[in-house]
Design a protein around this motif. Structure first.
Motif, mmCIF file in Angstrom:
data_model
loop_
_atom_site.group_PDB
_atom_site.id
_atom_site.type_symbol
_atom_site.label_atom_id
_atom_site.label_comp_id
_atom_site.label_asym_id
_atom_site.label_seq_id
_atom_site.Cartn_x
_atom_site.Cartn_y
_atom_site.Cartn_z
ATOM 1 N N LEU A 104 0.833 -1.203 0.000
ATOM 2 C CA LEU A 104 0.000 0.000 0.000
ATOM 3 C C LEU A 104 0.867 1.253 0.000
ATOM 4 N N GLU A 105 0.477 2.225 -0.821
ATOM 5 C CA GLU A 105 1.132 3.527 -0.764
ATOM 6 C C GLU A 105 0.483 4.407 0.288
ATOM 7 N N SER A 106 -0.814 4.199 0.477
ATOM 8 C CA SER A 106 -1.565 4.912 1.500
ATOM 9 C C SER A 106 -2.794 4.082 1.833
ATOM 10 N N LYS A 107 -3.607 4.583 2.751
ATOM 11 C CA LYS A 107 -4.786 3.843 3.179
ATOM 12 C C LYS A 107 -5.727 3.549 2.020
ATOM 13 N N LEU A 110 -3.143 1.426 -3.589
ATOM 14 C CA LEU A 110 -2.175 0.340 -3.722
ATOM 15 C C LEU A 110 -0.858 0.881 -4.257
ATOM 16 N N SER A 111 0.193 0.140 -4.026
ATOM 17 C CA SER A 111 1.500 0.529 -4.537
ATOM 18 C C SER A 111 1.485 0.634 -6.062
ATOM 19 N N THR A 112 1.908 1.778 -6.574
ATOM 20 C CA THR A 112 1.995 1.970 -8.023
ATOM 21 C C THR A 112 2.998 0.997 -8.628
ATOM 22 N N GLU A 113 4.116 0.791 -7.943
ATOM 23 C CA GLU A 113 5.140 -0.136 -8.437
ATOM 24 C C GLU A 113 4.579 -1.546 -8.578
ATOM 25 N N VAL A 114 3.857 -1.996 -7.575
ATOM 26 C CA VAL A 114 3.291 -3.346 -7.607
ATOM 27 C C VAL A 114 2.304 -3.497 -8.754
ATOM 28 N N MET A 115 1.397 -2.546 -8.888
ATOM 29 C CA MET A 115 0.393 -2.643 -9.940
ATOM 30 C C MET A 115 1.011 -2.525 -11.331
ATOM 31 N N ASP A 116 2.071 -1.748 -11.457
ATOM 32 C CA ASP A 116 2.766 -1.652 -12.752
ATOM 33 C C ASP A 116 3.395 -2.997 -13.122
ATOM 34 N N ILE A 117 3.940 -3.701 -12.134
ATOM 35 C CA ILE A 117 4.522 -5.024 -12.393
ATOM 36 C C ILE A 117 3.436 -5.998 -12.815
ATOM 37 N N VAL A 118 2.305 -5.961 -12.121
ATOM 38 C CA VAL A 118 1.185 -6.840 -12.475
ATOM 39 C C VAL A 118 0.736 -6.574 -13.907
ATOM 40 N N LEU A 136 -3.349 -13.187 3.877
ATOM 41 C CA LEU A 136 -3.176 -11.753 4.071
ATOM 42 C C LEU A 136 -2.840 -11.402 5.520
ATOM 43 N N PRO A 137 -1.866 -10.534 5.709
ATOM 44 C CA PRO A 137 -1.630 -10.003 7.061
ATOM 45 C C PRO A 137 -2.908 -9.334 7.568
ATOM 46 N N TYR A 138 -3.296 -9.656 8.789
ATOM 47 C CA TYR A 138 -4.563 -9.154 9.317
ATOM 48 C C TYR A 138 -4.652 -7.632 9.280
ATOM 49 N N ASN A 139 -3.527 -6.965 9.506
ATOM 50 C CA ASN A 139 -3.570 -5.509 9.655
ATOM 51 C C ASN A 139 -3.808 -4.764 8.347
ATOM 52 N N VAL A 140 -3.699 -5.449 7.205
ATOM 53 C CA VAL A 140 -3.932 -4.762 5.930
ATOM 54 C C VAL A 140 -5.000 -5.448 5.079
ATOM 55 N N ASN A 147 -9.192 -1.867 -1.849
ATOM 56 C CA ASN A 147 -8.492 -1.119 -2.894
ATOM 57 C C ASN A 147 -8.374 -1.897 -4.197
ATOM 58 N N LEU A 148 -8.226 -3.214 -4.107
ATOM 59 C CA LEU A 148 -8.148 -4.012 -5.332
ATOM 60 C C LEU A 148 -9.461 -3.961 -6.110
ATOM 61 N N LEU A 149 -10.581 -3.848 -5.405
ATOM 62 C CA LEU A 149 -11.866 -3.745 -6.099
ATOM 63 C C LEU A 149 -11.983 -2.453 -6.893
ATOM 64 N N ALA A 150 -11.191 -1.467 -6.523
ATOM 65 C CA ALA A 150 -11.215 -0.180 -7.244
ATOM 66 C C ALA A 150 -10.033 -0.053 -8.206
ATOM 67 N N SER A 151 -9.225 -1.101 -8.326
ATOM 68 C CA SER A 151 -8.006 -1.009 -9.119
ATOM 69 C C SER A 151 -8.270 -1.275 -10.599
#
Length: 308
Positions: A104-107, A110-118, A136-140, A147-151
């Motif tokens: 995550l880049e923020s609340k 999602l990370s731009t780098e991660v999504m660009d790789i995908v 998934l880690p519980y805290n995120v 956020n993935l639903l909006a990606s």
């Protein structure tokens, strides 16, 4: 061949050798029941056309199972100590990209780098599909799913291990205590089901709560009914801040200066709502219709400062 080494004895030995302990702040609870790891991978229905995102590599036990089935696996690990150990475990797989960073880049991003790789992995061959499969880690967990639903792209499916309480909220029907803004956001776009409830003792270290394997199947038929997903998401978050209050009063306050009393009267008559209606009582389809009624009139949703 899939490593079967993610057992309590193996993990404790590896961590002792490295002189480290699991980090609670990163939600590090490792699934050590190998049958459940296989169940998670099976439920994800991974094929050779799939690009799979995993958040929380750990030592790579699930990663290796996914890599045996998928075209590509993009796995994210925030802990550089675990990432170094996972690289050793996964060195035989040439279709795994391990990224050391926060997913995550923020609340709300999602990370731009991660999504660009995908996106790059999806573009490497025609017909590839994007999926999420992860312990998934519980805290995120909530933030990753939401956020993935909006990606762009949105995963065609998400198969994850999360807290049972969160899974219950996601699949909850309207009118129940667990029905929430997250329930609606997910169910407005996905078919959701709990695959298995799993006890704390199948993790190391064991969490204090039960978990669940959750499977979400993205539905184009459902998602296409949302004319403006971002607007709908903001609307749901805003009205569920006061879920038990009468919806009439919630709307009057939320759209103060934009909606008159007569406007709200008209809305309630059109949608066959009563003055005592509460947001938590309404099915997803009705809430989608309400958002469209408001959107058609150009009304802006102002979120509270702590929701932005």
């Amino acid at each position: 061949m899939t490593s079967a080494r993610q057992t309590v004895s193996y993990l404790t030995s590896r961590f002792r050798e490295a002189g480290i302990r699991p980090e609670i702040r990163h939600g590090q609870n490792f699934l050590v029941d190998l049958n459940l790891l296989d169940l998670l991978a099976d439920a994800a229905q991974i094929t050779e056309d799939d690009v799979v995102l995993e958040v929380g590599t750990g030592l790579g036990s699930l990663t290796s199972r996914l890599a045996e089935r998928a075209a590509e696996v993009v796995t994210i690990e925030i802990d550089e100590r675990l990432a170094a150990m996972a690289e050793e475990e996964l060195e035989d797989f040439d279709n795994v990209t391990l990224v050391l960073r926060d997913a995550l880049e923020s609340k709300h991003k999602l990370s731009t780098e991660v999504m660009d790789i995908v996106r790059a992995k999806l573009a490497e061959a025609p017909g590839r599909r994007f999926k999420l499969a992860a312990n998934l880690p519980y805290n995120v967990a909530t933030l990753i799913i939401s956020n993935l639903l909006a990606s762009d792209p949105c995963p065609v499916s998400m198969t994850v291990t999360i807290q049972k309480e969160l899974a219950d909220r996601i699949v909850a029907p309207h009118g129940t205590k667990d029905y929430s803004g997250l329930s609606i956001w997910v169910q407005s776009q996905c078919e959701a089901k709990i695959v298995r409830i799993i006890p704390p003792q199948v993790f190391w270290p064991p969490p204090k709560v039960h978990s669940a394997i959750l499977h979400l199947e993205h539905s184009q038929a459902l998602a296409s009914q949302l004319r403006d997903p971002a607007y709908f998401h903001s609307f749901i978050r805003a009205i569920f801040l006061h879920r038990r209050k009468f919806l009439r009063g919630v709307l009057a306050k939320l759209f103060d200066g934009q909606l008159t009393k007569n406007d709200i009267d008209q809305l309630f008559v059109e949608k066959q709502l009563t003055p005592e209606t509460r947001a938590e009582e309404l099915p997803v389809a009705t809430l989608v219709e309400l958002s469209h009624w408001l959107l058609d009139r150009g009304l802006k949703v102002e979120l509270a400062s702590d929701q932005k």
